[in-house]
Design a protein around this motif. Structure first.
Motif, PDB file in Angstrom:
ATOM      1  N   LEU A  16       0.382  36.584 -34.971  1.00  0.00           N
ATOM      2  CA  LEU A  16       1.424  37.602 -35.112  1.00  0.00           C
ATOM      3  C   LEU A  16       2.739  36.951 -35.539  1.00  0.00           C
ATOM      4  N   ASP A  19       5.318  37.371 -38.910  1.00  0.00           N
ATOM      5  CA  ASP A  19       6.594  37.984 -38.519  1.00  0.00           C
ATOM      6  C   ASP A  19       6.411  39.369 -37.911  1.00  0.00           C
ATOM      7  N   ALA A  20       5.392  39.515 -37.114  1.00  0.00           N
ATOM      8  CA  ALA A  20       5.190  40.785 -36.413  1.00  0.00           C
ATOM      9  C   ALA A  20       5.413  40.555 -34.926  1.00  0.00           C
ATOM     10  N   SER A  64       4.430  42.699 -32.582  1.00  0.00           N
ATOM     11  CA  SER A  64       3.313  43.213 -31.794  1.00  0.00           C
ATOM     12  C   SER A  64       2.229  43.739 -32.726  1.00  0.00           C
ATOM     13  N   GLU A 114       3.024  47.136 -34.300  1.00  0.00           N
ATOM     14  CA  GLU A 114       3.828  47.132 -35.529  1.00  0.00           C
ATOM     15  C   GLU A 114       2.938  47.216 -36.780  1.00  0.00           C
ATOM     16  N   LEU A 115       1.725  46.685 -36.671  1.00  0.00           N
ATOM     17  CA  LEU A 115       0.829  46.698 -37.837  1.00  0.00           C
ATOM     18  C   LEU A 115       0.372  48.118 -38.174  1.00  0.00           C
ATOM     19  N   LEU A 122      -5.043  42.547 -37.727  1.00  0.00           N
ATOM     20  CA  LEU A 122      -4.234  41.322 -37.665  1.00  0.00           C
ATOM     21  C   LEU A 122      -4.761  40.294 -38.677  1.00  0.00           C
ATOM     22  N   ASN A 158      -3.750  41.241 -42.215  1.00  0.00           N
ATOM     23  CA  ASN A 158      -2.346  41.003 -42.551  1.00  0.00           C
ATOM     24  C   ASN A 158      -2.030  39.514 -42.622  1.00  0.00           C
ATOM     25  N   LYS A 206      -0.798  37.552 -46.091  1.00  0.00           N
ATOM     26  CA  LYS A 206       0.333  36.638 -46.233  1.00  0.00           C
ATOM     27  C   LYS A 206      -0.117  35.323 -46.882  1.00  0.00           C
ATOM     28  N   ARG A 250       2.716  47.234 -43.751  1.00  0.00           N
ATOM     29  CA  ARG A 250       1.524  46.524 -43.298  1.00  0.00           C
ATOM     30  C   ARG A 250       0.283  47.219 -43.845  1.00  0.00           C
TER      31      ARG A 250
END
Lengths: 472, 531
Positions: free
Chosen positions: A19, A23-24, A26, A29-30, B380, B383, B387, B404
């Protein structure tokens, strides 16, 4: 929370580090694009999980051991799903992780998969004596329904003639799937022979008929002895012949193409694939190498190609532009995930069997089925086979004159550990109390004798055995 | 923890796929070899029925044996094991490269039971009393799917995702026919939904209307939907997130508008892996949905099937589901065939039950928390991979900048292609040299030079780094030595094929027998193989 063995990055430190690296703050947030009112506020109402594999093992074992199976019981069920012997090598190959978990890899990354599937179509081509075979669709019913739609598109005619002896499930499939391209007309089968009624066919054939549908052997087990003549009648009216065949018969039966069939279809489950409660099917479609036909397949079609290395082969999609993958709504029907693991397996089966194996297996099946019919027919009130026709390994047994229902007979057979033939009395009430019996190579003579003996006791409790009956 | 998080990426610079130079099986044939012997009929049985050939009508007898190859058993096994080694299944690789396919781990405990005689030796026509175990599994799995989706009933019969889409189209057809609204003959779908959403709708007799994505957001606008709606609208067939991985936040407005126009809303949940336990079909307003059990629910992809497409319906649509449905009376499980409004059958029996059994086992291992964890980690991972991939030269992730993504991303190598002349297909073949798959994208390529990546929950951070490093390596090579990338693959089981024979009816060969007839017409035929 302990991280689940299937989810490596669920480990909290790893999760936090990942995370941070994006730069997240939590996980939530995604999901920022999902509106709050659509977000579940509570956990899913699912049963308590069993993350320990041994606990899951116990659950599956407990549930599945409630079943009684054909591995431990003598079964005479067929009707489209067959308890043939599955060679150990077939199971070995389809359990290989490489084949089991491959998917959409192309020519180079999945060369072995492509070759195995090309070899499947090639061996089917030899069995069927046709040069074009698809990568199978879901099952035989889907293959047949698509074959009929192909016939409609090829001939640009609106009607298909099919005998009303086909399985109710197949009829339901056709009614659901075919109408956008072709309408169906059901023709009464010959009540004495179970075969196509040539005179009824002659009355119905005209220039609206895209195709006639022939099963050989039929759902009711009869062999269509006059298949060549029937196909000739269809051709005389410009109609195509779509023939549904059980590939296990083709070691001893002539392939439909030799009688003039234009599109041949069927199911590959008999070829080395376990029954799996009806989950082991794949539908093949075969034609001659005529672009008018080839371009109407919705299926994947694999072709062989030369490489830059002399003598080496690779594989690719043939006429990909036909498919929904290329042209979405402007394609022939649609294409997607279907039955490739079973196609690979059926290829292994045919490679193991070879020409001699297929012939010997066919001979064993017809011999044992003939024996079973003979023995059953000796029982009081039992008629086997019901139809006056040649049979392969399935046949209708009529119990009407025993004054017992098939349901009652099968109930009593089950008490003795035998799964009797499929009860036809609901789907084919005209047959009276009748059942479809299937013999496979897994039935020995002793198994057949055991069935007959058990039936003898059910039908006439004082009746000792068919052999003693015979000596009277 | 530090070690795991910062483990160095392992680019497999010297990887080479197996290259067995394995002949076509017909080339291995030796007359008289036998791979397996079928049982022979007993002599006393033959004495009674006579020679088997005489039991077959003369007209139907096969005149000459099929020209199948003849091999002994070790040779058959060896041949197929070699072919298996020339196949990059997900078990072997970091399979983040087959976007839309959800290439997650297929647990082996599930295989054990799917292959057990307690399941594999069940015939579909057995008495219900004898199959209570598998019926209970089907019933319990339906309850699980109901909880995950919020729908009221499920049919597990369709045998794959496209079959489920067709089934949904057929149910839409039946629903409108029953209401006397058969004039509703249009199905609206989107460009970034699966091609079968359009194709299967057409196969069911509908006209397909395709909504194009808004060039900024990547999903269709509410205005575009409004413009497509009319009294001819039968249904909306949509994926969300679509293949871009972008969640359409207006989805509830979409379903409201379609309902207002008299249409139904059908949710293709092929891309459900990132939203399990996060959001549901019910709350979004859908009438029908389907899950691909071979994707989201871990059943192995089988080189392209068997799969399963479980179709869920609200109570209003449930009567149209394929028959039979499994039911429970409090004591025993049974098949309910008494469903007069059902569209009938879509499969021969009850669907690919082995796939469903595996999906049930997977769901039971995870439970509610675990399933949500699947979605969250898949998201997760995606994402994170996004990146990392964007660090390579010449690549971008079009649409909705700064947002996202859910579980996958459709990337574009347009800049790289313009700058190097190397195309996404070339990059894909070269990526294969490092032991991974690389799935381009469905047509049409609205996103130019596309690749779709979906890392799922099954891979470690180091594995995701490996995949990203492969793409970075390949992209750098494209800039430094474009010809080398265009000539790829360099480490595959075979050399580059000449695809010209695949589209020419005079040359294509779909079987070995066709090849033997056509090989002399092939380009450079004198150098082609002769068995």
């Amino acid at each position: 929370m302990v991280s689940h063995p299937y989810i490596p990055n669920a480990e909290p430190h790893i999760k936090r580090a990942m995370l941070e690296s994006i730069d997240a703050a939590s996980i939530a947030e995604l999901y920022a694009d999902i509106p709050d009112e659509l977000r579940l506020q509570e956990p899913l109402a699912l049963p308590q999980p069993l993350p320990a594999e041994s606990d899951l093992q116990q659950l599956l074992s407990r549930l599945l051991h409630k079943n009684r199976t054909t591995a431990t019981h003598l079964s005479f069920l067929g009707g489209g799903c067959y308890d043939h012997y599955v060679p150990a090598v077939c199971d070995e190959i389809n359990a290989r992780g490489e084949f089991l978990t491959a998917y959409a890899g192309k020519t180079y990354t999945d060369h072995g998969k492509w070759q195995a599937l090309f070899e499947f179509t090639s061996m089917m081509g030899e069995l069927l004596e046709m040069d074009v075979v698809n990568i199978p669709t879901y099952d035989g019913y889907q293959a047949a329904a698509t074959a009929l739609r192909m016939a409609g598109r090829i001939t640009q005619r609106p009607l298909v003639l099919a005998p009303d002896s086909i399985a109710p499930g197949m009829r339901a499939k056709f009614q659901d799937y075919c109408p956008p391209d072709v309408q169906l007309r059901w023709i009464p089968y010959d009540r004495a022979t179970g075969c196509w009624d040539a005179s009824a066919l002659a009355q119905q054939l005209n220039q609206d008929v895209a195709a006639i549908f022939i099963e050989n052997p039929s759902h009711l087990g009869v062999l269509e002895e006059n298949v060549a003549a029937i196909i000739e009648m269809a051709h005389a009216h410009g109609a195509l012949a779509v023939v549904y065949v059980n590939p296990i018969t083709l070691g001893v039966l002539a392939p439909p193409a030799s009688f003039g069939a234009d599109i041949v279809c069927g199911d590959i489950q008999p070829l080395g694939i376990a029954m799996q409660y009806g989950g082991g099917h794949g539908g093949f479609i075969a034609t001659h190498d005529d672009p008018r036909f080839v371009m109407e397949y919705p299926s994947r079609l694999y072709g062989i190609a030369p490489t830059s290395q002399p003598g080496e082969f690779g594989f690719g999609e043939v006429a990909f532009e036909r498919t929904s993958f290329a042209h979405r709504e402007n394609a022939r029907e649609f294409t997607g995930t279907a039955a490739n693991l079973w196609a690979i397996t059926a290829g292994v089966y045919l490679a193991l069997m070879g020409p001699q194996g297929m012939q010997e297996l066919g001979e064993t099946l017809v011999a044992r089925a003939a024996y079973a019919m003979r023995r059953l027919n000796e029982l009081p009130g039992v008629k086997a086979p019901h139809f006056r026709a040649a049979h392969f390994h399935e046949f209708v047994v009529n119990f009407t004159d025993t004054h017992l229902t098939v349901a009652e007979i099968n109930r009593q057979l089950r008490e003795q550990g035998i799964f009797g033939g499929y009860d036809l009395s609901k789907a084919f009430p005209r047959l009276g109390q009748a059942a479809l019996y299937c013999i496979t190579e897994q039935h020995t003579k002793a198994d057949i004798d055991h069935l007959v003996h058990a039936l003898g006791h059910i039908l006439a409790p004082s009746f000792s055995s068919p052999s003693s009956e015979k000596t009277l | 923890m530090k070690d795991a998080a910062s483990a160095p990426s392992r680019l497999r610079r010297h990887f080479h796929q197996a290259r067995w130079e394995e002949p076509i099986i017909f080339q291995l044939s030796q007359p008289g070899q036998r791979g397996i012997l079928p049982p022979q009929p007993e002599p006393e049985l033959l004495a009674e029925v006579g020679p088997p050939q005489t039991l077959i009508p003369q007209k139907l007898r096969r005149q000459h044996a099929p020209a199948l190859p003849e091999l002994a058993q070790p040779q058959v096994l060896r041949h197929y094991l070699r072919l298996s080694q020339e196949t990059l299944g997900a078990d072997l690789i970091v399979d983040a490269g087959q976007g839309t396919c959800t290439m997650k781990y297929s647990p082996r405990i599930n295989e054990r039971w799917a292959r057990s005689p307690q399941f594999a030796a069940l015939h579909p026509l057995q008495a219900e009393e004898d199959v209570q175990g598998i019926l209970e599994i089907l019933y319990r799995f339906e309850q699980i799917l109901k909880a995950i989706s919020g729908m009221d009933r499920f049919s597990l019969q369709p045998q794959a995702g496209s079959a489920a889409i067709y089934t949904n189209a057929s149910m839409v057809r039946a629903y409108h026919a029953q209401r006397g609204e058969s004039h509703r003959n249009e199905i609206i779908t989107t460009l970034f939904s699966h091609p079968s959403d359009a194709a299967a709708a057409v196969a069911a007799g509908f006209r397909a209307i395709i909504l194009y994505p808004d060039p900024d957001t990547g999903y269709p606008s509410v205005q575009a939907l409004k413009a497509a709606l009319s009294e001819r609208t039968a249904a909306l067939f949509i994926t969300n997130p679509e293949d871009t991985g972008i969640f359409n936040p207006h989805i509830a407005e979409f379903t409201r508008l379609v309902h207002q126009a008299g249409g139904l809303c059908v949710y293709d949940q092929a891309n459900a892996n990132g939203i399990l336990g996060i959001t549901r079909a019910r709350e979004m307003g859908f009438d029908l949905c389907h899950f691909n059990l071979h994707k989201t629910f871990s059943s192995p992809h089988g080189s392209g099937g068997p799969g399963a497409g479980a179709v869920g319906a609200t109570a209003e649509l449930a009567p149209f589901l394929p028959a039979p449905l499994v039911d429970f009376d409090g004591q025993r499980y049974f098949w309910d065939n008494d469903r007069p409004q059902s569209i009938g059958k879509v499969a021969m029996w009850y669907g690919n039950v082995g796939v469903i059994l595996r999906a049930f086992a997977w769901a039971m291992s995870l439970g509610a928390e675990g399933m949500r964890e699947v979605a969250e980690i898949a998201t997760l991972n995606n994402n994170y991979l996004l990146k990392r991939v964007l660090q390579a030269p010449g690549v971008e992730a079009p649409f909705s900048p700064g947002h996202r993504r859910i579980e996958q991303v459709r990337y574009s190598w347009q800049q790289l292609a313009q700058e190097t002349g190397v195309h996404t297909q070339d990059l894909g073949r070269r990526a294969g040299d490092f032991g991974v798959q690389y799935w381009l994208s469905h047509h049409p390529w609205y996103v130019p030079e596309p690749v779709t990546l979906e890392p799922t929950e099954s891979y470690t951070r180091a594995e995701l780094d490996e995949y990203a490093d492969i793409l970075a390596q390949v992209a750098q090579e494209a800039y430094q030595d474009p010809a080398f990338v265009r000539q790829a693959p360099h480490r595959s089981p075979i050399h580059r094929i000449d695809p010209s024979v695949l589209d020419d009816p005079a040359l294509w060969a779909l079987t070995w027998r066709a090849y033997l007839k056509k090989k002399d017409k092939w380009p450079g035929s004198d150098s082609s193989s002769t068995p």
